[in-house]
Motif scaffolding. Structure first.
Motif, PDB file in Angstrom:
ATOM      1  N   PRO A  30       0.828  -1.205   0.000  1.00 47.27           N
ATOM      2  CA  PRO A  30       0.000   0.000   0.000  1.00 47.27           C
ATOM      3  C   PRO A  30       0.866   1.261   0.000  1.00 47.27           C
ATOM      4  O   PRO A  30       2.043   1.217   0.376  1.00 47.27           O
ATOM      5  N   TRP A  31       0.282   2.381  -0.433  1.00 37.66           N
ATOM      6  CA  TRP A  31       1.010   3.639  -0.422  1.00 37.66           C
ATOM      7  C   TRP A  31       0.079   4.803  -0.131  1.00 37.66           C
ATOM      8  O   TRP A  31      -1.130   4.722  -0.292  1.00 37.66           O
ATOM      9  N   TYR A  32       0.710   5.888   0.296  1.00 39.53           N
ATOM     10  CA  TYR A  32       0.023   7.163   0.480  1.00 39.53           C
ATOM     11  C   TYR A  32       0.774   8.207  -0.320  1.00 39.53           C
ATOM     12  O   TYR A  32       1.980   8.408  -0.116  1.00 39.53           O
ATOM     13  N   ARG A  33       0.093   8.849  -1.240  1.00 40.14           N
ATOM     14  CA  ARG A  33       0.756   9.861  -2.047  1.00 40.14           C
ATOM     15  C   ARG A  33       0.900  11.162  -1.257  1.00 40.14           C
ATOM     16  O   ARG A  33      -0.076  11.685  -0.704  1.00 40.14           O
ATOM     17  N   LEU A  34       2.131  11.682  -1.214  1.00 36.75           N
ATOM     18  CA  LEU A  34       2.367  12.953  -0.550  1.00 36.75           C
ATOM     19  C   LEU A  34       1.782  14.074  -1.399  1.00 36.75           C
ATOM     20  O   LEU A  34       2.051  14.148  -2.602  1.00 36.75           O
ATOM     21  N   PRO A  35       0.988  14.945  -0.803  1.00 31.09           N
ATOM     22  CA  PRO A  35       0.312  15.992  -1.591  1.00 31.09           C
ATOM     23  C   PRO A  35       1.298  17.001  -2.175  1.00 31.09           C
ATOM     24  O   PRO A  35       2.353  17.270  -1.602  1.00 31.09           O
ATOM     25  N   GLU A  36       0.936  17.537  -3.346  1.00 33.44           N
ATOM     26  CA  GLU A  36       1.733  18.547  -4.022  1.00 33.44           C
ATOM     27  C   GLU A  36       0.899  19.803  -4.259  1.00 33.44           C
ATOM     28  O   GLU A  36      -0.337  19.774  -4.198  1.00 33.44           O
ATOM     29  N   ASN A  37       1.604  20.881  -4.540  1.00 37.07           N
ATOM     30  CA  ASN A  37       0.921  22.116  -4.898  1.00 37.07           C
ATOM     31  C   ASN A  37       0.076  21.893  -6.148  1.00 37.07           C
ATOM     32  O   ASN A  37       0.556  21.351  -7.137  1.00 37.07           O
ATOM     33  N   ARG A  38      -1.186  22.293  -6.102  1.00 40.06           N
ATOM     34  CA  ARG A  38      -2.099  22.045  -7.212  1.00 40.06           C
ATOM     35  C   ARG A  38      -1.589  22.653  -8.519  1.00 40.06           C
ATOM     36  O   ARG A  38      -1.831  22.112  -9.602  1.00 40.06           O
ATOM     37  N   ASN A  39      -0.878  23.744  -8.422  1.00 41.44           N
ATOM     38  CA  ASN A  39      -0.376  24.411  -9.624  1.00 41.44           C
ATOM     39  C   ASN A  39       0.895  23.776 -10.174  1.00 41.44           C
ATOM     40  O   ASN A  39       1.377  24.176 -11.234  1.00 41.44           O
ATOM     41  N   GLU A  40       1.430  22.779  -9.459  1.00 43.58           N
ATOM     42  CA  GLU A  40       2.669  22.127  -9.889  1.00 43.58           C
ATOM     43  C   GLU A  40       2.504  20.632 -10.103  1.00 43.58           C
ATOM     44  O   GLU A  40       3.442  19.956 -10.534  1.00 43.58           O
ATOM     45  N   ASP A  41       1.338  20.112  -9.813  1.00 39.12           N
ATOM     46  CA  ASP A  41       1.096  18.668  -9.898  1.00 39.12           C
ATOM     47  C   ASP A  41       0.871  18.261 -11.359  1.00 39.12           C
ATOM     48  O   ASP A  41      -0.106  18.684 -11.983  1.00 39.12           O
ATOM     49  N   ASP A  42       1.767  17.435 -11.896  1.00 38.22           N
ATOM     50  CA  ASP A  42       1.680  17.010 -13.298  1.00 38.22           C
ATOM     51  C   ASP A  42       0.635  15.925 -13.522  1.00 38.22           C
ATOM     52  O   ASP A  42       0.196  15.714 -14.653  1.00 38.22           O
ATOM     53  N   ASN A  43       0.282  15.206 -12.466  1.00 36.78           N
ATOM     54  CA  ASN A  43      -0.667  14.093 -12.598  1.00 36.78           C
ATOM     55  C   ASN A  43      -1.554  14.012 -11.357  1.00 36.78           C
ATOM     56  O   ASN A  43      -1.473  13.064 -10.579  1.00 36.78           O
ATOM     57  N   PRO A  44      -2.420  15.008 -11.175  1.00 40.84           N
ATOM     58  CA  PRO A  44      -3.216  15.089  -9.938  1.00 40.84           C
ATOM     59  C   PRO A  44      -4.232  13.973  -9.786  1.00 40.84           C
ATOM     60  O   PRO A  44      -4.678  13.701  -8.666  1.00 40.84           O
ATOM     61  N   ASP A  45      -4.599  13.319 -10.880  1.00 40.54           N
ATOM     62  CA  ASP A  45      -5.634  12.280 -10.814  1.00 40.54           C
ATOM     63  C   ASP A  45      -5.061  10.875 -10.937  1.00 40.54           C
ATOM     64  O   ASP A  45      -5.784   9.927 -11.270  1.00 40.54           O
ATOM     65  N   ILE A  46      -3.784  10.691 -10.639  1.00 41.74           N
ATOM     66  CA  ILE A  46      -3.152   9.386 -10.843  1.00 41.74           C
ATOM     67  C   ILE A  46      -3.789   8.313  -9.968  1.00 41.74           C
ATOM     68  O   ILE A  46      -3.845   7.128 -10.345  1.00 41.74           O
ATOM     69  N   HIS A  47      -4.314   8.694  -8.798  1.00 38.36           N
ATOM     70  CA  HIS A  47      -4.955   7.717  -7.919  1.00 38.36           C
ATOM     71  C   HIS A  47      -6.222   7.139  -8.544  1.00 38.36           C
ATOM     72  O   HIS A  47      -6.622   6.021  -8.211  1.00 38.36           O
ATOM     73  N   ARG A  48      -6.836   7.867  -9.449  1.00 34.77           N
ATOM     74  CA  ARG A  48      -8.050   7.363 -10.107  1.00 34.77           C
ATOM     75  C   ARG A  48      -7.754   6.188 -11.032  1.00 34.77           C
ATOM     76  O   ARG A  48      -8.665   5.428 -11.387  1.00 34.77           O
ATOM     77  N   TYR A  49      -6.480   6.021 -11.400  1.00 38.64           N
ATOM     78  CA  TYR A  49      -6.097   4.957 -12.335  1.00 38.64           C
ATOM     79  C   TYR A  49      -5.272   3.858 -11.661  1.00 38.64           C
ATOM     80  O   TYR A  49      -5.412   2.687 -12.007  1.00 38.64           O
TER      81      TYR A  49
END
Length: 329
Positions: free
Chosen positions: A230-249
């Motif tokens: 399992p993993w937890y993605r560390l949050p990033e700045n919304r304006n710098e996140d290249d793949n904000p929806d990666i968890h959906r896939y």
């Protein structure tokens, strides 16, 4: 640092290193030092696991893990600390059913390639790890640095000058604790926890990366090895996140099962699922088998998302054939 610089500085030295490690562990090597190393490893394995079955018989997964741990411990001492990690393989020929000609990110938008990408390409992966602290807390605990690199090379695309379509770099640092608890019919072998970074080294709009806190639990039964990571993605700045929806896939975990069909035959399956109503499942099947005395053939099939970061949100169907340099175990 651009992609070519990263490739030149990481790929060639790392591949050469792993080939050297593989050669040192080769039972058929003629070099005197190699023979001495192999004899020492076999002696340690026998001392650590005196009740192991005859090598001509198919071992249980517990015996395989014990042998691997003994070899790993000795190799890390004799070969500068570098030992194999995830599988290292070369697939000179793979075929994709659907090619993602225009990768898309919710933030940066679509980014087509300068030339048409082919359905056939080469794929390879190198992976190693290095113990940073051993015997920390007790003899069961080791702090590791791991590195895995996976590349997709348009080797047959002469019109586009045979470019590397995508390379993913995955350094990590993690703590592993060897449990060896007998639970139910099998054994809880080990647990890990650490920090993981993965990126493709490209600039916008094709840049992709994420950082995770990642763990794993390993369990063996008969000739099976099971792992849940399992993993937890560390949050990033919304304006710098290249793949904000990666968890959906890709979801929040990876599931692995390895089966030692025979001594030199290994079946593996890796799976991910987003655990949402739209049910995006990804599956990777692998089968390695002996070719002669020293090489192992390898067949791999992938169906799903996240085979590479650039294609994290596109379903890829791929089959490839090549050679396995270092297997799971």
């Amino acid at each position: 640092m651009n992609l070519r610089t990263i490739t030149n500085h990481w790929l060639c030295p790392a591949l050469a290193l792993l080939l050297s490690v593989s050669a040192l562990a080769d039972e058929s090597a003629d070099d005197t030092n190699d023979e001495a190393l192999e004899e020492t490893i076999e002696q340690v394995v026998e001392e650590e696991n005196p009740d192991s079955t005859d090598r001509n018989e198919s071992p249980t997964m517990n015996q395989v893990v014990e042998d691997y741990a003994a070899r790993e411990s000795l190799a890390s001492t004799l070969i500068g600390g570098f030992v194999p990690y995830q599988p290292t393989y070369i697939l000179p020929l793979t075929y994709m059913h659907d090619v993602n000609q225009s990768p898309v990110s919710p933030r940066t938008g679509a980014a087509g390639y300068d030339n048409q990408m082919n359905h056939d390409e080469a794929k390879y992966q190198i992976s190693f790890r290095l113990p940073l602290l051993t015997g920390w807390l007790d003899n069961r605990t080791t702090l590791w640095f791991g590195y895995t690199q996976k590349s997709f090379w348009q080797f047959f695309n002469s019109k586009a000058s045979r470019p590397f379509r995508e390379t993913n770099y995955e350094p990590e640092i993690f703590l592993r604790y060897a449990l060896n608890y007998d639970i139910g019919p099998g054994r809880l072998t080990a647990v890990t926890a650490g920090l993981n970074h993965q990126s493709n080294g490209q600039s916008e709009p094709r840049s992709r990366n994420w950082n995770r806190i990642k763990g794993s639990v390993l369990y063996t039964y008969d000739r099976w090895l099971f792992s849940v990571s399992p993993w937890y993605r560390l949050p990033e700045n919304r304006n710098e996140d290249d793949n904000p929806d990666i968890h959906r896939y890709l979801g929040y975990a990876e599931y692995l099962a390895v089966y030692k069909w025979r001594e030199d035959h290994t079946l593996s399956i890796r799976a991910m699922n987003n655990l949402q109503s739209d049910n995006k499942t990804s599956v990777e099947l692998g089968y390695s088998f002996p070719i002669g005395d020293t090489l192992k053939g390898f067949v791999q099939y992938y169906n799903g998302y996240g085979e590479s970061l650039i294609d994290y949100n596109v379903r890829i169907h791929r089959i490839g054939i090549g050679i396995m340099l270092n297997d799971w175990l």
